[in-house]
Design a protein around this motif. Sequence first.
Motif, PDB file in Angstrom:
ATOM      1  N   MET A   1       0.829  -1.207   0.000  1.00 15.02           N
ATOM      2  CA  MET A   1       0.000   0.000   0.000  1.00 15.02           C
ATOM      3  C   MET A   1       0.864   1.259   0.000  1.00 15.02           C
ATOM      4  O   MET A   1       0.625   2.204  -0.739  1.00 15.02           O
ATOM      5  N   LEU A   2       1.916   1.265   0.842  1.00 15.71           N
ATOM      6  CA  LEU A   2       2.795   2.417   0.906  1.00 15.71           C
ATOM      7  C   LEU A   2       3.538   2.638  -0.401  1.00 15.71           C
ATOM      8  O   LEU A   2       3.794   3.772  -0.808  1.00 15.71           O
ATOM      9  N   ASP A   3       3.918   1.512  -1.074  1.00 15.85           N
ATOM     10  CA  ASP A   3       4.582   1.635  -2.372  1.00 15.85           C
ATOM     11  C   ASP A   3       3.680   2.331  -3.374  1.00 15.85           C
ATOM     12  O   ASP A   3       4.125   3.150  -4.186  1.00 15.85           O
ATOM     13  N   LEU A   4       2.387   2.007  -3.315  1.00  9.27           N
ATOM     14  CA  LEU A   4       1.419   2.636  -4.217  1.00  9.27           C
ATOM     15  C   LEU A   4       1.284   4.115  -3.911  1.00  9.27           C
ATOM     16  O   LEU A   4       1.257   4.956  -4.817  1.00  9.27           O
ATOM     17  N   LEU A   5       1.212   4.462  -2.619  1.00  8.69           N
ATOM     18  CA  LEU A   5       1.065   5.855  -2.212  1.00  8.69           C
ATOM     19  C   LEU A   5       2.292   6.683  -2.577  1.00  8.69           C
ATOM     20  O   LEU A   5       2.190   7.885  -2.828  1.00  8.69           O
ATOM     21  N   ASN A   6       3.450   6.046  -2.587  1.00  3.53           N
ATOM     22  CA  ASN A   6       4.689   6.758  -2.895  1.00  3.53           C
ATOM     23  C   ASN A   6       5.006   6.800  -4.383  1.00  3.53           C
ATOM     24  O   ASN A   6       6.001   7.400  -4.791  1.00  3.53           O
ATOM     25  N   ASN A   7       4.181   6.154  -5.202  1.00  6.03           N
ATOM     26  CA  ASN A   7       4.377   6.176  -6.646  1.00  6.03           C
ATOM     27  C   ASN A   7       4.015   7.553  -7.181  1.00  6.03           C
ATOM     28  O   ASN A   7       2.895   8.037  -7.019  1.00  6.03           O
ATOM     29  N   LEU A   8       4.951   8.217  -7.847  1.00  6.92           N
ATOM     30  CA  LEU A   8       4.733   9.588  -8.311  1.00  6.92           C
ATOM     31  C   LEU A   8       3.624   9.688  -9.348  1.00  6.92           C
ATOM     32  O   LEU A   8       2.917  10.694  -9.409  1.00  6.92           O
ATOM     33  N   TYR A   9       3.449   8.653 -10.145  1.00  8.06           N
ATOM     34  CA  TYR A   9       2.374   8.674 -11.143  1.00  8.06           C
ATOM     35  C   TYR A   9       1.007   8.658 -10.459  1.00  8.06           C
ATOM     36  O   TYR A   9       0.086   9.378 -10.854  1.00  8.06           O
ATOM     37  N   ILE A  38       0.099  22.333 -10.311  1.00  8.39           N
ATOM     38  CA  ILE A  38       1.521  22.722 -10.275  1.00  8.39           C
ATOM     39  C   ILE A  38       2.072  22.612  -8.863  1.00  8.39           C
ATOM     40  O   ILE A  38       3.128  22.011  -8.623  1.00  8.39           O
ATOM     41  N   VAL A  39       1.343  23.194  -7.906  1.00  7.25           N
ATOM     42  CA  VAL A  39       1.768  23.134  -6.504  1.00  7.25           C
ATOM     43  C   VAL A  39       1.822  21.681  -6.034  1.00  7.25           C
ATOM     44  O   VAL A  39       2.776  21.254  -5.367  1.00  7.25           O
ATOM     45  N   GLY A  40       0.812  20.896  -6.398  1.00  7.20           N
ATOM     46  CA  GLY A  40       0.747  19.497  -5.989  1.00  7.20           C
ATOM     47  C   GLY A  40       1.902  18.667  -6.512  1.00  7.20           C
ATOM     48  O   GLY A  40       2.422  17.802  -5.803  1.00  7.20           O
ATOM     49  N   VAL A  41       2.308  18.917  -7.741  1.00  5.74           N
ATOM     50  CA  VAL A  41       3.422  18.169  -8.342  1.00  5.74           C
ATOM     51  C   VAL A  41       4.721  18.415  -7.567  1.00  5.74           C
ATOM     52  O   VAL A  41       5.474  17.475  -7.256  1.00  5.74           O
ATOM     53  N   GLY A  46       8.583  16.442  -3.399  1.00  5.08           N
ATOM     54  CA  GLY A  46       9.375  16.750  -2.215  1.00  5.08           C
ATOM     55  C   GLY A  46       8.990  15.946  -0.986  1.00  5.08           C
ATOM     56  O   GLY A  46       9.855  15.372  -0.309  1.00  5.08           O
ATOM     57  N   PHE A  47       7.707  15.871  -0.702  1.00  4.53           N
ATOM     58  CA  PHE A  47       7.250  15.254   0.546  1.00  4.53           C
ATOM     59  C   PHE A  47       6.252  14.120   0.349  1.00  4.53           C
ATOM     60  O   PHE A  47       5.654  13.647   1.320  1.00  4.53           O
ATOM     61  N   GLY A  48       6.075  13.681  -0.902  1.00  2.48           N
ATOM     62  CA  GLY A  48       5.254  12.509  -1.172  1.00  2.48           C
ATOM     63  C   GLY A  48       3.801  12.654  -0.754  1.00  2.48           C
ATOM     64  O   GLY A  48       3.265  13.754  -0.661  1.00  2.48           O
ATOM     65  N   TRP A  49       3.182  11.501  -0.474  1.00  4.58           N
ATOM     66  CA  TRP A  49       1.762  11.512  -0.148  1.00  4.58           C
ATOM     67  C   TRP A  49       1.475  12.218   1.178  1.00  4.58           C
ATOM     68  O   TRP A  49       0.395  12.793   1.356  1.00  4.58           O
ATOM     69  N   LYS A  50       2.449  12.205   2.066  1.00  6.77           N
ATOM     70  CA  LYS A  50       2.253  12.881   3.351  1.00  6.77           C
ATOM     71  C   LYS A  50       2.126  14.396   3.149  1.00  6.77           C
ATOM     72  O   LYS A  50       1.275  15.051   3.765  1.00  6.77           O
ATOM     73  N   PHE A 104      13.788  21.197  -0.503  1.00 13.16           N
ATOM     74  CA  PHE A 104      13.997  19.945   0.212  1.00 13.16           C
ATOM     75  C   PHE A 104      14.529  18.862  -0.731  1.00 13.16           C
ATOM     76  O   PHE A 104      15.403  18.068  -0.352  1.00 13.16           O
ATOM     77  N   ILE A 105      14.018  18.842  -1.965  1.00 14.84           N
ATOM     78  CA  ILE A 105      14.496  17.879  -2.965  1.00 14.84           C
ATOM     79  C   ILE A 105      15.989  18.079  -3.217  1.00 14.84           C
ATOM     80  O   ILE A 105      16.766  17.117  -3.295  1.00 14.84           O
ATOM     81  N   VAL A 106      16.398  19.343  -3.307  1.00 16.29           N
ATOM     82  CA  VAL A 106      17.792  19.676  -3.616  1.00 16.29           C
ATOM     83  C   VAL A 106      18.713  19.400  -2.435  1.00 16.29           C
ATOM     84  O   VAL A 106      19.816  18.857  -2.599  1.00 16.29           O
ATOM     85  N   SER A 107      18.280  19.782  -1.239  1.00 17.06           N
ATOM     86  CA  SER A 107      19.169  19.734  -0.074  1.00 17.06           C
ATOM     87  C   SER A 107      18.902  18.597   0.900  1.00 17.06           C
ATOM     88  O   SER A 107      19.794  18.197   1.654  1.00 17.06           O
ATOM     89  N   GLU A 108      17.647  18.099   0.922  1.00 23.64           N
ATOM     90  CA  GLU A 108      17.196  17.105   1.901  1.00 23.64           C
ATOM     91  C   GLU A 108      17.392  17.590   3.338  1.00 23.64           C
ATOM     92  O   GLU A 108      17.546  16.797   4.278  1.00 23.64           O
ATOM     93  N   SER A 109      17.380  18.899   3.517  1.00 22.73           N
ATOM     94  CA  SER A 109      17.538  19.487   4.842  1.00 22.73           C
ATOM     95  C   SER A 109      16.192  19.533   5.557  1.00 22.73           C
ATOM     96  O   SER A 109      15.174  19.933   4.979  1.00 22.73           O
ATOM     97  N   SER A 110      16.186  19.179   6.842  1.00 27.75           N
ATOM     98  CA  SER A 110      14.963  19.202   7.637  1.00 27.75           C
ATOM     99  C   SER A 110      14.428  20.618   7.821  1.00 27.75           C
ATOM    100  O   SER A 110      13.254  20.811   8.157  1.00 27.75           O
ATOM    101  N   LEU A 111      15.284  21.609   7.603  1.00 31.52           N
ATOM    102  CA  LEU A 111      14.849  23.003   7.710  1.00 31.52           C
ATOM    103  C   LEU A 111      13.696  23.293   6.756  1.00 31.52           C
ATOM    104  O   LEU A 111      12.770  24.040   7.097  1.00 31.52           O
TER     105      LEU A 111
END
Length: 264
Positions: A1-9, A38-41, A46-50, A104-111
């Motif tokens: 289920m999580l794999d499906l939720l994390n699928n970008l398509y 656009i915002v959703g993509v 960056g932060f997936g389904w969450k 976040f995608i570029v840096s993966e920083s928690s900030l």
Amino acid sequence: MLDLLNNLYVLFIGTIAIAVLGYKGRALSKSGSIATIIVGVFIANGFGWKGLLLIGIFFVTSSVWSKWKKDKDETSKVVEKGSQRDWIQVFANGGIPAVASILFIVSESSLFWIAFVTAIAVSTSDTWASEIGPLSNKRPLSIFSLKRVEKGTSGAISLLGTTAALFGSIIISLSSVVLWDGSIELFLMICTFGFIGCFLDTILGATVQVKYRCSKCGKSTEHRIHCNEVTIHTSGSTFVNNDVVNITSILFTSIIACIFYVFV
């Protein structure tokens, strides 16, 4: 289920579905629907389904309150925009979360996660206050003069609106720490800054946001046209409308939250 939720398509299709439903439900205009995609993509990358779920909580709850309020008060005669969000409103509330997602995608920083959730907390807090506050039986108080003003006036507060703002921030803060297994300290921090951001929005609304007065009925308004007459500019900058105030308060509060997270 999580794999499906994390699928970008799957996430992309879900984002389009939400935008279409928002348009069909008259919560979004055509331009607002495109901006939502656009915002959703960006957020999905960056932060997936969450991340999508978190901003979805903001969008759905705000739309519900907006629809519920629509036929219960007359603030549409005062405020500049109605319940159907256009692309400017979508970017005003979702632009900072989208940028935080890219960073976040570029840096993966928690900030940038802090910036992301804080931005949504501010948006939700402010929107809940704006949508629920005018339903109060009493007219709101000007945040500076503490005098009663018309419902929907920028820079005004009410007990109902302030309570709604607090609960809006709590909802996002709680959702954030549950989704990402955060701590009670993070919950308190996000909740506090979300609430503070709402008050910053109110202060900016009282000081720099443009206000007009109808030359026919004499009412204060954000509309340039009222009672089919051109309104008179009374205060604030003509370049600073509600959308500018929103994005400014969201950006500033998100930056301060990041600084607080680093040094405190």
